[in-house]
Write an enzyme that holds these catalytic residues in place. Structure first.
Site: not given
Ligand code: OSB
Ligand code: MG
Length: 366
Positions: A133, A159-161, A187, A189, A212, A237, A261, A289
């Site tokens: 990540s 995975k790129l934020k 992702d 968030n 995500e 998530d 998770k 994670g």
């Protein structure tokens, strides 16, 4: 076997580099460890709550508080992993705190019976493919260097934020630099709203494995709408805190992939139930994670070895996070981590290292 007492231990783990997401930047991982002691064995659990309630409502001080005030006093004295969830169920929420306590009981119990986490959970593999990540960076150049180094190390998926202002441009740059064969996902968030649907559809050009948690935690219906207006598969998530949530999300069509998770969902047993449910419905899962130390990582890698974990997880090597882990380091081998096969977690914290990073300990006799 009776539990004689429980230690709450707070450690401060400097990260090798700051980790930036759409909700904040982490430079030191502030971790609460739970150690369950019995006359025959002790067991460890890692609480994945972060120092501030930005990823979810939980945070480390609150986890320590609810453990000492409510969860530990309600814990059955007899060491029985299956009894932990039901005994803690009357207390709402605080799943990360509950998960840590259950994991410590499970570890102690398995160390006594000699069984590994992997075997107990039903793992079918002895190594798992690993993704990484990658946080939000100051520039695209810096991102490309960082991704390049991870690809060089052997990570099989990146995975790129992302977040508003850092999405299409960095994703395009990574896709162009590393080619169409790189397994790539993003992702958010929870950083977008349904009003951004047209913008998020621009990511469809880059053949991503998934996006995500694009929308808010409690927006299952909106995720279902978004899923119908973009081609990129939606993975949840933050929205999935239990098997019941997973069932709701699947029946609404809110996601086609779930990031599991164990901390977020209240423990490894609930995580396995989500795995079983998703597998029965043909929904792919992978192991997320929370910047865990080797203690949490050992259990996550065991979980990731279950048959429904068909996508590489955020189960990276110790060195991606810390210069010195509290356990012997997890090391990448051909893009994989070996699943520990010793009793319980199969790894032990190194006492000297643990003492150096410890900031507080508290002993609770039962
Ligand atoms: O959303 O998956 C997330 C880390 C902390 C909090 C939330 C998330 C993450 C990660 C890192 O993406 C995963 C890892 O490498 O542990
Ligand atoms: Mg996530």
């Amino acid at each position: 076997m009776e539990i004689t007492g429980i230690e709450l231990r707070r450690i401060a783990m400097p990260l090798v580099a700051p980790f930036r997401t759409s909700f904040g930047t982490e430079t030191t991982r502030d971790v609460l460890l739970v150690r369950v002691v019995t006359p025959e064995a002790e067991g460890w659990g890692e609480c994945v709550a972060m120092s501030e309630p930005l990823y979810s409502s939980e945070y480390v001080d609150a986890a320590a508080d609810v453990l000492r005030r409510f969860l530990i006093p309600a814990l059955p004295r007899e060491l029985d992993p299956q009894a932990v969830g039901p005994a803690l169920a009357p207390f709402k929420g605080h799943r990360m705190a509950k998960a840590a306590l259950e994991a410590a009981v499970l570890d102690a119990s398995l160390r006594i019976t000699g069984e590994s986490f992997a075997r107990y959970l039903g793992a079918t593999r002895d190594r798992v493919p690993c993704g990484v990540s990658v946080g939000i960076m100051g520039s695209v150049a810096e991102l490309l260097d960082t991704v390049g180094a991870y690809v060089e190390e052997g990570y099989v998926r990146v995975k790129l934020k992302i977040g508003p202002g850092w999405d299409v441009t960095p994703v395009r740059a990574v896709r162009e630099r590393f080619g169409e064969d790189l397994l790539l996902q993003v992702d958010a968030n929870a950083a977008y709203t349904l009003a951004d649907a047209r913008h998020l559809a621009r990511l469809d050009d880059f053949d991503l494995l998934l996006i995500e948690q694009p929308l808010a935690d409690d927006d299952l219906v909106q995720h279902a709408r978004l899923a119908r207006s973009i081609r990129t598969p939606i993975c949840l998530d933050e929205s999935i805190e239990s098997a019941a949530h997973a069932a709701a999300a699947i029946s609404l069509g809110a996601c086609s992939v779930v990031n599991i998770k164990p901390g977020r969902v209240g423990g490894y047993l609930e995580a396995r139930r989500i795995h079983d449910l998703c597998r029965a419905h043909g929904v792919a899962v992978w192991c997320g994670g929370m910047l865990e130390t080797g203690i949490g990582r050992a259990a996550n890698v065991a979980l990731a070895a279950l048959p429904g974990f068909t996508l590489p997880g955020d189960t990276s090597a110790s060195r991606r996070y810390f210069h010195t882990d509290v356990t012997p380091p997890f090391e990448l081998d051909g893009g994989h981590l070996d699943v520990p096969d010793g009793p319980g977690l199969g790894v032990d914290p190194v006492p000297d290292v643990l003492d150096k990073v410890t900031t507080a300990t508290e002993w609770i006799s039962l």
